[in-house]
Write a protein that holds these residues in place. Structure first.
Motif: not given
Length: 174
Positions: A23-37
């Motif tokens: 789940l956290y890996l998925s949320l990390s990817a989602h955040s990365e795509r939103a430019n929220l490094k």
């Protein structure tokens, strides 16, 4: 040696911890795509922590001469819209993990399995910290907003926090 019932329950919790990591890996990817490094780094550090939790349980089962039985890890749901929604879902998830840990403790106590009870106390304390941290993030998002400058400030703070979390998450299981 632990009972078959406790072994089964701990194996189920390993699966839940692995799902948490996923789940956290998925949320990390989602955040990365939103430019929220920073947010992406925070969720990636959480991913590492959850993997460590699963491995602690894995090691405990093996040390107790019990079988480790891995099950399918289900795909996490589609990421919610907005950072606030991601953290609200994170809090709900952490509360479900807390409930699972508490159930394990209750079962260990009912079996008078003192070793497992002692082992699980670390997770009880960890869950208090997990929920408090996410509650704090949600409070800050509600106070400063999850858009514009408020979001940038929180994203930067999460990135800084991730740097302190990563070494602890990567440490070998005790």
């Amino acid at each position: 040696m632990i009972s078959d019932a406790m072994r089964t329950r701990l194996n189920e919790q390993i699966n839940h911890e692995l799902y948490s990591a996923y789940l956290y890996l998925s949320l990390s990817a989602h955040s990365e795509r939103a430019n929220l490094k920073g947010t992406a780094a925070w969720f990636m550090a959480k991913h590492s922590e959850e993997m460590t939790h699963a491995l602690k349980m894995y090691r405990y089962l093996l040390d107790q001469d019990a079988d480790v039985t891995l099950a399918t890890v289900h795909a996490p749901p589609v990421s919610p819209d907005g950072v606030l929604a991601m953290f609200e879902d994170t809090l709900a998830h952490e509360r479900s993990v807390t409930a699972g840990i508490n159930d394990l403790v209750d079962h260990a106590l009912s079996e008078k399995d003192h070793a497992t009870n002692i082992f699980l106390q670390w997770f009880v304390t960890e869950q208090i910290e997990e929920e408090a941290t996410v509650n704090d993030i949600i409070g800050r998002l509600k106070l400063f907003g999850d858009q514009g400058q408020g979001l940038l400030m929180i994203d930067n703070e999460l990135g800084a926090a991730a740097k302190t979390m990563a070494p602890a998450a990567a440490a070998p299981a005790a």
